[in-house]
Design an enzyme around this catalytic site. Structure first.
Site, short mmCIF file in Angstrom:
data_model
loop_
_atom_site.label_atom_id
_atom_site.label_comp_id
_atom_site.label_asym_id
_atom_site.label_seq_id
_atom_site.Cartn_x
_atom_site.Cartn_y
_atom_site.Cartn_z
N ASP A 240 2.07 -28.95 38.65
CA ASP A 240 2.96 -28.38 39.66
C ASP A 240 3.68 -29.53 40.38
O ASP A 240 3.36 -30.71 40.18
CB ASP A 240 2.18 -27.48 40.62
CG ASP A 240 3.10 -26.42 41.26
OD1 ASP A 240 4.33 -26.62 41.25
OD2 ASP A 240 2.60 -25.42 41.79
C1 NOJ Z 1 5.93 -25.28 43.26
C2 NOJ Z 1 5.40 -23.92 42.94
O1 NOJ Z 1 4.02 -23.85 43.25
C3 NOJ Z 1 5.59 -23.51 41.49
O2 NOJ Z 1 5.25 -22.16 41.36
C4 NOJ Z 1 7.00 -23.76 41.05
O3 NOJ Z 1 7.13 -23.37 39.70
C5 NOJ Z 1 7.34 -25.22 41.25
N1 NOJ Z 1 7.22 -25.55 42.65
C6 NOJ Z 1 8.76 -25.55 40.77
O4 NOJ Z 1 9.70 -24.98 41.58
#
Ligand code: NOJ
Length: 744
Positions: free
Chosen positions: A284
């Protein structure tokens, strides 16, 4: 013997499946061989570049970014969409780098792209897997029309805490249902062939148990028993992997002492080795970086080592792999083989998407124009809005409203809202193209109907000065439609709430408007269960309408005026007050109260659990009303005693005894009455959405087997117990008909 055409069909189908499987396996092997050969040609720096995933919106990229692309330091980007932008980046990757390796383009397509669908928890309330598959097919069509070939979706995190901001994206609290949703969504995104120009690689997230942060605070520690993790939180990720998801996102949270990003046991041991997941794992956003903040790595160099060796392939944004893996290999602390394996998985994904055959495959100008917000996409979005609405209360059949009613007072800070109804995850959608509830209502009514509109108050402040105007129009009107709820910033990532009341002075607005004595329909727009206890006691009708996206106003108006008879059912429990949280239907059995109804008293009574509040939630899991009434017969079982290998067939008849056609979601729950460990008082094991014309009766059948009755025993073996089971079939998790069977 004469072979019937039916037999022919079956034989042809089996042959087709075999050929298809062989073909798919051959392709897999071919891509693996190609990726291997390519890895042989790559320098260490080029390999490390492939592991780097950068944020690259149109506004954020600069010359330094393009230099990095040219130098082969970027393997993929996200947030880059729109063909001019995508093609520009791809051109640099393909034309300017030594090995011409194409870029992969990712995006958060969590509830549609340009056509914005209702948020995840709303979509789940449809319990309609065909519909959800269509939603993601549409989202994939729109996303690929703008250059995207990888989506960071579906979100399959189970959650039992409505304070958590990301309830909005979640399928809800139930594991069985979340598995079905995960499968439908993966199918919708990836279609039958990832290499088509309108399918995308899916990325179920957030592995593992991100939906269970303590106190519902986003990113907070997850601390729970292995049994709970494996029984409740793990299956939806597994279902997504089994459905063929090409990638998985590891999560931010710490799980029982090990942040998921550095958890080799989970990422490699469970996901890759046990589940045989052979796709890519992406971290993430900056999560690798955070291993230092966690105090699990002394510095960024060690973060890179831990995260890579745990099993992450793609480093989202932190550049830790880019900056430190080279040095780690030189020092002999990380083996180049580990890097090769990660690169290979990323290259295979690019082969599967067809990017090596044609890097501009997802860059079709005609599609960019034609495949965005098509009328059929908007019609689908409208249908999903209507089907996701959950009717929570409907006293005296206040709903549906007659289209030729004399006058309607439309009141509330969300009545003419658009942006708020697009939710927290707004990327490709345009609220200007949205339909407010006020607009939706106006488009339904007859020429003779008067609409009086007042905002009444703001969403979240203490200003009560406008309430009197709202009361005045309520008095002049035949019915009030009061639209209350949350704004888009009260949910989503990093937006959890410690109090899930309707914010500001909206409850006061409701009190004063309802005091006029006019029938009042409350529409709730929110991204989670909200505290509706007071409203439930004073409003005539309540419709949970979530955040519906582009077609919110039209879909809601379809329900309000009876063009669609509501069928949505909650997939997360609505508590009565904050103190009940966490509250969920499939809690395990406890020692008190006794199961014997004759025993009562202070220490045996359900009411003794909280002295100041009933134990039951305000609205239970699976709950939702219709404009018609369904009657359930008694449960029928084919036998009372089954052998372990038998199919357990259970059925019930449902009759529409009301005066309009309607859909019903018939739910099957099971309880293991005597087990080796305490078991849930009820577990959903099946659901069937049926359409019943008025007066019609349908038989609904469910088939169970011992796998459906299995659970993790004290030694974590996954098996069932022989003995007695109770089954419950009904319209929600509380009101059910009961049956009983035994397994020998
Ligand atoms: C953080 C989020 O937790 C995740 O769900 C997302 O895909 C990413 N950012 C990218 O935007």
């Amino acid at each position: 013997m004469k072979i019937s055409s039916y037999t022919y069909l079956i034989v042809s189908f089996i042959l087709f499946c075999n050929v298809f499987n062989t073909y798919a396996n051959d392709l897999k092997e071919l891509y693996a061989r190609k990726a291997d050969s390519l890895v042989q040609l790559m320098t260490l720096a080029e390999k490390i570049g492939q592991l780097n995933l950068l944020y690259a919106s149109k506004e954020s990229v600069d010359s330094a970014f393009f230099t990095m692309v040219k130098e082969g330091k970027v393997g993929g980007v996200f947030f880059a969409y729109g063909l001019d932008h995508v093609m520009k980046i791809q051109k640099y990757a393909v034309q300017e780098t030594r090995l011409h390796i194409p870029m992969i383009f990712g995006l958060d397509v969590v509830n549609g792209h340009r056509t914005v669908f209702p948020i995840g928890i709303a979509q789940a309330s449809t319990w309609d897997m065909e519909l959800l598959e269509k939603v993601e097919r549409t989202a994939a069509t729109e996303a690929t029309a703008e250059g995207i070939n990888w989506v960071f979706a579906p979100m399959v995190d189970i959650t039992r805490d409505p304070r958590w901001g990301r309830v909005c994206e979640s399928p809800g609290e139930d594991t069985w249902l979340a598995c079905r949703i995960a499968e439908a969504k993966i199918k919708g995104f990836q279609g039958t062939d990832l290499a088509l120009d309108n399918t995308v690689m899916a990325c179920p997230k957030h592995f593992f148990a991100y939906g269970a942060p303590l106190a519902g605070k986003d990113y907070n520690t997850v601390d729970m028993s292995d049994r709970s993790l494996f029984e409740w939180y793990m299956p939806p990720y597994k279902a997504a992997v089994d459905a063929g998801a090409g990638s998985v996102m590891s999560s931010f949270n710490d799980l029982n002492g090990t942040p998921a990003i550095g958890n080799k046991k989970l990422l490699t041991g469970l996901l890759r080795d046990e589940w045989k997941f052979d796709g890519l794992i992406v971290s993430d956003y900056e999560a690798i970086f955070e291993l230092v903040t966690y105090g699990m790595a002394p510095d960024l160099e060690q973060s890179a080592k831990i995260a890579l060796e745990a099993g992450n392939d793609f480093d989202m944004v932190s550049r830790t792999f880019l900056n430190y893996l080279g040095g780690l290999v030189e020092k002999g602390q990380v083996s180049e083989e580990t890097i090769n394996a990660a690169v290979k998985r990323i290259l295979i994904a690019k082969y599967r998407l067809g990017l090596f055959d044609d890097p501009y495959k997802y860059c079709n100008k005609k599609r960019e124009k034609d495949d965005i917000m098509r009328p059929e996409f908007l019609a689908l979005a409208r249908e999903v809005v209507a089907k996701s609405c959950v009717l929570l209360k409907n006293e005296n059949q206040t709903l549906p409203i007659k289209k030729d009613i004399g006058s309607i007072a439309v009141i509330g800070p969300l009545a003419d809202a658009r942006r708020e109804l697009f939710g927290s995850n707004l990327i490709g959608g345009d609220p200007q193209k949205g339909v407010s509830i006020l607009d939706g209502i106006k488009s339904k009514i007859s020429d003779g109907t008067t609409i009086n509109y007042e905002k009444g108050c703001n969403i979240d402040d203490s200003d009560i000065s406008e309430i009197s105007k709202a009361v005045a129009i309520a008095k002049q009107s035949d019915i009030v439609v009061l639209v209350l709820g949350e704004n888009e910033n009260m949910s989503g990532e990093s937006d959890s709430r410690s109090n899930i009341s309707i914010p500001g002075v909206q409850n006061e607005l409701a009190r004063q408007v309802i005091k006029t004595g006019k029938p009042c329909v409350v529409i709730v727009n929110g991204a989670r269960p909200l505290l509706l206890t007071e409203l439930d006691s004073i409003a005539s009708s309540i419709l949970m309408a979530w955040q519906g996206g582009t077609q919110a106003g039209n879909g809601i108006a379809d329900v309000l005026f009876g063009d669609y008879n509501p069928s949505g059912k909650l997939t997360i429990t609505f508590p009565r007050n904050m103190g009940q949280i966490p509250i969920y239907y499939n809690h395990t059995s406890i020692g008190r109260p006794s199961r014997d109804p004759k025993i009562s008293g202070k220490f045996e009574d359900w009411r003794s659990v909280h002295i100041d509040c009933p134990s039951a939630p305000l609205y239970p899991f699976g709950y939702g009303l219709s404009y018609t009434t369904f009657e359930y017969s008694d449960v029928k079982l084919t036998k009372l005693v089954y052998e372990a290998n038998d199919e357990i067939k259970v059925s019930i008849e449902v009759t529409n005894v009301g005066d309009r056609d309607g859909e019903e979601i018939v739910q099957l729950y099971v309880r293991d009455l005597l087990a080796e460990i305490t078991r849930p008082v009820k577990e959903l094991k099946g659901a069937n959405k049926i359409m019943l014309k008025k007066g019609e009766t349908k038989k609904v059948e469910f088939t169970l087997n011992t796998l459906d009755l299995s659970y993790y025993h004290s030694d974590m073996s996954y098996t069932w117990d022989s003995g007695d089971f109770e089954i419950y079939i009904g319209p929600n998790s509380e009101v059910t008909k009961t049956g009983k069977f035994t397994i020998k």
